[in-house]
Scaffold this motif. Structure first.
Motif, PDB file in Angstrom:
ATOM      1  N   ASN A  60       2.026   7.512 -86.584  1.00 59.78           N
ATOM      2  CA  ASN A  60       2.579   6.834 -87.602  1.00 59.78           C
ATOM      3  C   ASN A  60       3.606   7.561 -88.501  1.00 59.78           C
ATOM      4  O   ASN A  60       2.800   8.574 -89.008  1.00 59.78           O
ATOM      5  N   ILE A  61       4.729   7.234 -88.861  1.00 57.47           N
ATOM      6  CA  ILE A  61       5.617   8.021 -89.566  1.00 57.47           C
ATOM      7  C   ILE A  61       6.352   7.266 -90.617  1.00 57.47           C
ATOM      8  O   ILE A  61       6.484   5.960 -90.506  1.00 57.47           O
ATOM      9  N   SER A  62       6.937   7.827 -91.581  1.00 60.57           N
ATOM     10  CA  SER A  62       7.919   7.241 -92.655  1.00 60.57           C
ATOM     11  C   SER A  62       9.211   7.888 -92.444  1.00 60.57           C
ATOM     12  O   SER A  62       9.613   9.097 -92.349  1.00 60.57           O
ATOM     13  N   ILE A  63      10.186   7.024 -92.251  1.00 60.21           N
ATOM     14  CA  ILE A  63      11.475   7.494 -91.964  1.00 60.21           C
ATOM     15  C   ILE A  63      12.262   7.512 -93.536  1.00 60.21           C
ATOM     16  O   ILE A  63      12.058   6.344 -93.965  1.00 60.21           O
ATOM     17  N   HIS A  64      13.025   8.442 -93.937  1.00 59.77           N
ATOM     18  CA  HIS A  64      13.490   8.565 -95.195  1.00 59.77           C
ATOM     19  C   HIS A  64      15.090   8.558 -95.016  1.00 59.77           C
ATOM     20  O   HIS A  64      15.367   9.634 -94.412  1.00 59.77           O
ATOM     21  N   ALA A  65      15.694   7.930 -95.597  1.00 60.51           N
ATOM     22  CA  ALA A  65      17.128   7.661 -95.330  1.00 60.51           C
ATOM     23  C   ALA A  65      17.810   7.430 -96.527  1.00 60.51           C
ATOM     24  O   ALA A  65      17.291   6.831 -97.749  1.00 60.51           O
ATOM     25  N   ARG A  66      19.031   7.817 -96.589  1.00 61.27           N
ATOM     26  CA  ARG A  66      20.073   7.573 -97.782  1.00 61.27           C
ATOM     27  C   ARG A  66      21.322   6.908 -97.165  1.00 61.27           C
ATOM     28  O   ARG A  66      21.935   7.764 -96.440  1.00 61.27           O
ATOM     29  N   GLY A  67      21.666   5.727 -97.506  1.00 64.18           N
ATOM     30  CA  GLY A  67      22.714   5.230 -96.848  1.00 64.18           C
ATOM     31  C   GLY A  67      22.502   4.858 -95.460  1.00 64.18           C
ATOM     32  O   GLY A  67      21.481   4.246 -95.003  1.00 64.18           O
ATOM     33  N   ALA A  68      23.315   5.231 -94.613  1.00 66.00           N
ATOM     34  CA  ALA A  68      23.467   4.983 -93.130  1.00 66.00           C
ATOM     35  C   ALA A  68      22.939   6.312 -92.331  1.00 66.00           C
ATOM     36  O   ALA A  68      22.762   6.318 -91.156  1.00 66.00           O
ATOM     37  N   GLU A  69      22.200   7.200 -93.259  1.00 60.92           N
ATOM     38  CA  GLU A  69      21.816   8.471 -92.488  1.00 60.92           C
ATOM     39  C   GLU A  69      20.476   8.825 -92.686  1.00 60.92           C
ATOM     40  O   GLU A  69      19.846   8.694 -94.008  1.00 60.92           O
ATOM     41  N   VAL A  70      19.609   8.934 -91.704  1.00 61.03           N
ATOM     42  CA  VAL A  70      18.239   9.517 -91.717  1.00 61.03           C
ATOM     43  C   VAL A  70      18.436  11.224 -92.281  1.00 61.03           C
ATOM     44  O   VAL A  70      18.881  11.869 -91.717  1.00 61.03           O
ATOM     45  N   LEU A  71      17.701  11.449 -93.374  1.00 61.69           N
ATOM     46  CA  LEU A  71      17.443  12.776 -93.790  1.00 61.69           C
ATOM     47  C   LEU A  71      16.265  13.542 -93.498  1.00 61.69           C
ATOM     48  O   LEU A  71      16.394  14.600 -93.539  1.00 61.69           O
ATOM     49  N   ARG A  72      15.192  12.887 -93.418  1.00 59.25           N
ATOM     50  CA  ARG A  72      13.939  13.281 -93.044  1.00 59.25           C
ATOM     51  C   ARG A  72      12.916  12.557 -92.507  1.00 59.25           C
ATOM     52  O   ARG A  72      13.038  11.553 -92.693  1.00 59.25           O
TER      53      ARG A  72
END
Length: 685
Positions: A230-242
């Protein structure tokens, strides 16, 4: 049970619990830096001081056991003064890096300093400076920030099983690091970043990229292996950052493998963001309608038994059921999800799932691994095996040769199927170990099933499980370990050759005239017949796209909502984190749109309807959670035990860091491969 009174609240906790656990049970938050509930107790930060009645001085609650009738006070003048003193000592040498530290906003030290820090310091001496350590391409170090809580040391030793971190020197000169400068050789090293309570260990790929409050969080499932982390995808705009793990005690606890954590930079490289059609031997950009017309033209006049489809290892269940329905409407029995050629018996689900469950590993008391390398195929699951091993009295046998140390003691029984025969006949000592165990486990891997005698190996493992008592009404000790995230869902759907249908090998060798590849890249393009018309639907320009006549740009797991089934058969949902690039679309929508073009419209036009179709195909897709079960039917899978071959078991995974299209496109994974894999290859040569 012990009765403890915490700030006037009486609670009951198990004997042997710590005072800190009793305080947590009473709803009191105790500050801590060195204590972590999944690691051994160190008791060296002293931030968790509390008052215990009749104790001469405040005690460290993390390492102090409870006693019946104990009275604890967590918020008195003495406790507050003690914690402020501890905080003052911690900040003596800690630099004022908050404005440039990637841990800012998520730092335990920063948070506790607001509660217990002072607005001035009584120390005028120069702060200590410590040289940064090299831990590899994933973990960045700023060791001047280290408060020597030793969480990283304990995690590396206890959970990862790689005791390469430790403390050298004493007193003011003590430093945390590797004893010899080298990269950490663990597939779980990224978890050091999560457990570090300060900014001493941070993510190298994420360095200076964003602050946590800038990021949008979306729940998802890691598809880099079949554990279903189970993960959490952290994005800003259209880009995944971590990408960070989410806590799920039934699956991954709070850990995550490095490949799933750091391969996100492959999302935006080598991407397919518009349709392509091959004209005059060269791929040309095209519109969606032109691509669909080209496929329709390629299908024109082709009989259903000359059309085939192969599903890749990262596919979601929705796209596979849509492609299956399309192939059925075209009259094609040529479906397959086994790019590696593994042999399964799908008459019963227990023949191809991890029936003990991942959490159930902790209940077993003996383990046999057959043709699998859990450390590389499922690092998080391997950590669960190590956890059980450290609990004691857990014999482990291995048939095959893992490509690396498994991180726990194991007896190599043999490297060929003859070892299975020896166990079945009782001629090997480990057979008695399994028989004497109350809850033995047998785990068979894909390397054992992707052989010509794979069906015989599967049957032999089941027969062995039955003979040693691993199959009981309240215990199921037969397990298949997958490493493709899509495999169990594909088997549940029935994405396999129908009557008279061809397997992957048959379709590749010219057995079909039209071949639809749904994210299938784990093969050499030269295997496909030269006259085969190939449609590739996927998200990266990898092996399948290089051979395609028509390319349909799909979405990665982060760019669409999807359903995934992990190796234990647990159905889990992922949510969309970012939008697909350019003209790329969700995969099931592409297939649905094409079905309309050729006049065979699929009977669903929204996600809920597709998921209803999944449940219609197999009711397991409507089951929440994973019910535990024993073995009711002891009859084994199809396969002749007498047909076991003599060839040694081959490794299931060659290069852990480069196993799929996303990781191969990731510069971070490429660097990990260079650092960790190439030296091994050179040494072997």
């Amino acid at each position: 049970m012990a009765r403890v009174t915490v700030d006037g609240i009486q609670v009951e906790v198990a004997n042997g619990s710590s005072v800190l656990q009793a305080c947590e049970a009473a709803g009191k938050e105790i500050p801590r830096f060195c204590y972590h509930e999944r690691l051994s107790i160190a008791g060296n930060c002293r931030m968790c001081l509390v008052e215990v009645e009749k104790a001469p001085k405040p005690v460290a609650s993390c390492g102090y056991p409870v006693m019946d009738g104990m009275v604890v006070k967590t918020d008195t003048a003495v406790v507050r003064k003690a914690r402020r003193a501890v905080m003052e000592f911690l900040l003596i040498n800690h630099p004022l890096d908050c404005p440039i530290c990637d841990q800012g906003g998520e730092c335990d030290l920063q948070d506790q300093a607001y509660s217990y820090g002072a607005d001035h310091s009584r120390y005028a001496e120069n702060k200590r400076a410590v040289k940064d350590k090299y831990l590899g391409p994933l973990v960045k170090t700023v060791m001047t920030r280290c408060i020597q809580c030793t969480r990283c040391v304990r995690f590396a030793t206890e959970v990862a099983g790689v005791p390469e971190l430790g403390a050298t020197s004493r007193g003011e000169n003590m430093e945390i690091g590797t004893y010899v400068e080298k990269a950490l050789t663990s597939e779980l090293s990224g978890n050091l970043i999560d457990i570090c309570p300060v900014g001493a260990l941070t993510s190298k790929p994420y360095a200076f990229m964003a602050r946590p409050w800038e990021l949008k969080r979306s729940d998802s499932i890691d598809v880099m292996d079949a554990v279903g982390t189970n993960i959490s995808i952290h994005a800003r705009g259209a880009e995944v950052l971590r990408i960070l793990p989410r806590t799920n005690d039934e699956v991954n606890e709070e850990w995550m493998a490095d490949k799933g954590r750091f391969s996100f930079d492959g999302f935006r490289r080598r991407r397919l963001d518009q349709p392509w059609v091959r004209a005059h031997g060269k791929l040309q950009p095209a519109r969606w309608q032109d691509a669909f017309v080209a496929i329709a033209h390629g299908l024109q006049g082709v009989h259903g038994d000359r059309i085939g489809a192969i599903a890749g290892d990262l596919c979601d269940a929705e796209s596979m059921v849509a492609l299956r329905d399309l192939m059925v409407s075209l009259g094609s029995p040529n479906l397959d999800c086994r790019q590696d050629g593994a042999r399964y018996d799908t008459t019963r689900r227990e023949f191809y799932t991890f029936n003990t469950s991942i959490a159930g590993i902790e209940e077993s008391d003996a383990l046999l691994l057959v043709g699998c390398d859990p450390r590389h195929e499922a690092p998080v699951l391997n950590a669960r095996i190590r956890k059980r091993y450290l609990a004691g009295r857990y014999p482990i046998g291995v048939i095959g040769h893992p490509t690396a140390d498994l991180t726990y003691g194991a007896e190599i029984i043999g490297d060929r199927p003859a070892a299975l025969t020896g166990l079945l006949e009782g001629g090997l000592a480990f057979a008695e170990v399994l028989k004497s165990a109350k809850r033995p486990m047998i785990v068979v891997g894909q390397a054992a099933l992707a052989r010509d005698d794979g069906a015989a190996v599967l049957a032999a493992c089941w027969k062995l499980a039955e003979s040693v008592g691993a199959l009981a009404d309240d215990w199921h000790g037969f397990n298949v370990l997958h490493h493709a995230a899509s495999r169990v869902a594909a088997l549940d759907i029935g994405f396999l050759p129908g009557r008279g249908g061809r397997s992957v090998a048959g379709m590749m060798s010219g057995g079909v005239d039209v071949l639809w590849l749904l994210g299938a890249d784990e093969f050499h393009p030269a295997r496909i017949g030269p006259d085969t018309f190939v449609i590739y639907q996927g998200h990266h320009g990898d092996a399948g796209a290089s051979r395609a006549d028509v390319i349909l740009p799909g979405a990665t797991y982060a760019e669409k909502p999807g359903t995934y089934v992990n190796t234990e058969g647990r159905v889990q949902r992922a949510f969309q984190a970012i939008m697909p690039p350019g003209e790329a679309k969700e995969d099931w929508r592409i297939i649905r749109a094409f079905s309309e073009v050729i006049g065979m419209t699929l009977p669903y036009d929204n996600l809920d309807a597709v998921r209803a179709r999944l449940t219609e195909v197999n009711p397991v897709f409507g089951v929440q959670g994973l019910p535990r079960f024993g073995s009711g039917d002891r009859s084994g899978p199809a396969g002749d035990v007498a047909a076991l071959g003599n060839a040694a078991f081959a490794p299931g995974i060659g290069d852990y860091y480069l196993t799929n299209a996303i990781s191969r496109a990731s510069p971070t994974m490429q660097e990990c491969s260079r650092v960790y894999t190439q030296p091994v290859v050179q040494a072997a040569e």
